[in-house]
Structure formats: C-alpha cells, structure tokens
Design a protein around this motif. Structure first.
Motif, short mmCIF file in Angstrom:
data_model
loop_
_atom_site.label_atom_id
_atom_site.label_comp_id
_atom_site.label_asym_id
_atom_site.label_seq_id
_atom_site.Cartn_x
_atom_site.Cartn_y
_atom_site.Cartn_z
N ALA A 124 0.86 -1.33 0.14
CA ALA A 124 0.08 -0.09 -0.10
C ALA A 124 0.95 1.31 -0.10
CB ALA A 124 -0.92 -0.01 1.28
N LYS A 125 1.95 1.23 0.74
CA LYS A 125 2.95 2.43 0.78
C LYS A 125 3.39 2.71 -0.71
CE LYS A 125 5.60 2.66 4.33
NZ LYS A 125 6.44 2.19 5.65
N LEU A 126 3.93 1.47 -1.26
CA LEU A 126 4.48 1.51 -2.35
C LEU A 126 3.57 1.94 -3.46
CD1 LEU A 126 6.83 0.81 -4.56
CD2 LEU A 126 5.85 -1.43 -4.68
N LEU A 127 2.26 1.62 -3.49
CA LEU A 127 1.27 2.10 -4.50
C LEU A 127 1.31 3.54 -4.13
CD1 LEU A 127 -1.21 -0.65 -4.59
CD2 LEU A 127 0.26 0.01 -6.44
N LYS A 148 1.49 7.01 -6.73
CA LYS A 148 0.62 7.82 -6.86
C LYS A 148 -0.61 6.77 -7.26
CE LYS A 148 3.24 11.57 -7.27
NZ LYS A 148 3.02 13.00 -7.19
N TRP A 149 -0.79 5.66 -7.12
CA TRP A 149 -1.93 4.88 -7.62
C TRP A 149 -3.13 5.02 -6.45
CZ3 TRP A 149 -2.91 2.76 -12.14
CH2 TRP A 149 -1.91 2.55 -12.90
N ILE A 150 -2.70 5.51 -5.22
CA ILE A 150 -3.74 5.52 -4.19
C ILE A 150 -4.52 6.65 -4.44
CG2 ILE A 150 -4.21 5.87 -1.57
CD1 ILE A 150 -3.23 2.85 -2.44
N VAL A 151 -5.73 6.48 -4.06
CA VAL A 151 -6.65 7.76 -4.55
C VAL A 151 -6.36 9.09 -3.78
CG1 VAL A 151 -9.20 8.48 -4.73
CG2 VAL A 151 -8.46 6.16 -5.21
N LYS A 163 6.31 11.18 1.43
CA LYS A 163 7.27 11.19 2.56
C LYS A 163 7.16 9.69 3.09
CE LYS A 163 6.57 16.14 3.30
NZ LYS A 163 7.64 16.87 3.22
N ASN A 164 8.38 9.43 3.51
CA ASN A 164 8.39 8.14 4.19
C ASN A 164 7.82 8.24 5.92
OD1 ASN A 164 9.63 6.52 2.24
ND2 ASN A 164 11.61 7.36 2.89
N GLU A 165 7.32 7.22 6.24
CA GLU A 165 6.77 7.03 7.62
C GLU A 165 7.85 7.53 8.65
OE1 GLU A 165 5.26 3.59 9.54
OE2 GLU A 165 3.54 4.13 8.63
#
Length: 108
Positions: free
Chosen positions: A84-87, A91-94, A106-108
């Motif tokens: 999910a973080k990679l997606l 920029k695939w996540i809405v 940004k990284n967590e």
C-alpha cells in the motif's frame, strides 16, 4: 524542531497543504472528514480506484489496530502494508488525487 502551521480555512486546506507539505497532520475530525469526502467523490465512476482505496484503508486500519495494542504485525499484513505504501508512492492510491500534484511522498 518543527514548524506549526494553520490552514487559512477548511476550503483552502488543499492549497495550504501543497504549500506547507506536512509530514504530520494533527487536525479536528472535520478536516479528515473533508479529505475523506473529497477522496470518495474522486472515486465515483472508477471502480478500480475505489477498490484500491478501500483495500488500502482496510490494511491501514488493521495495522493501526496492531500498533495501538503494541502487538507484532503479522508478516502477511506487513507485506500488504508495504505494498500500500509502494502504491501510494507510485500515486496509485486515490489520496494523491485529492492532494496537489506537487505534494511529495514522505516516508513514515
């Protein structure tokens, strides 16, 4: 150190976030409701985006539960979370649709 910033108004939240590019967001529930509502309106008519967003939210909720109870996150769930973080970074996540294009991942 850190920088503290305030949005000019709820309607100016999107451009203010683009300007500030926060790595952490502390806000009242109304702000998150507005972001969520914007995301949901962007997914209307696009089932693939809606499914990806729903999947990512479910994974995030499950990881949040494990973290809040200070339990070990199962390896399979951790793999889903990393996906999910990679997606998100791709920029695939809405969420990236509702935020300005110049927001950095940004990284967590």
């Amino acid at each position: 150190g850190f920088t503290l910033a305030f949005a000019e108004s709820i309607d100016r939240l999107r451009p203010n976030m683009a300007e500030i590019q926060p790595s952490f967001l502390l806000a009242v529930p109304r702000v998150f409701e507005k972001i969520y509502g914007n995301i949901m309106s962007q997914t209307e008519g696009n089932q693939a985006r809606k499914k990806i967003f729903s999947w990512a939210m479910d994974v995030g909720r499950e990881v949040s539960h494990y973290r809040s109870t200070q339990s070990a996150i199962p390896l399979g769930l951790l793999a889903k979370f990393q996906m999910a973080k990679l997606l998100d970074c791709l920029k695939w996540i809405v969420l990236r649709i509702c935020l300005p294009a110049d927001c950095k991942c940004k990284n967590e």
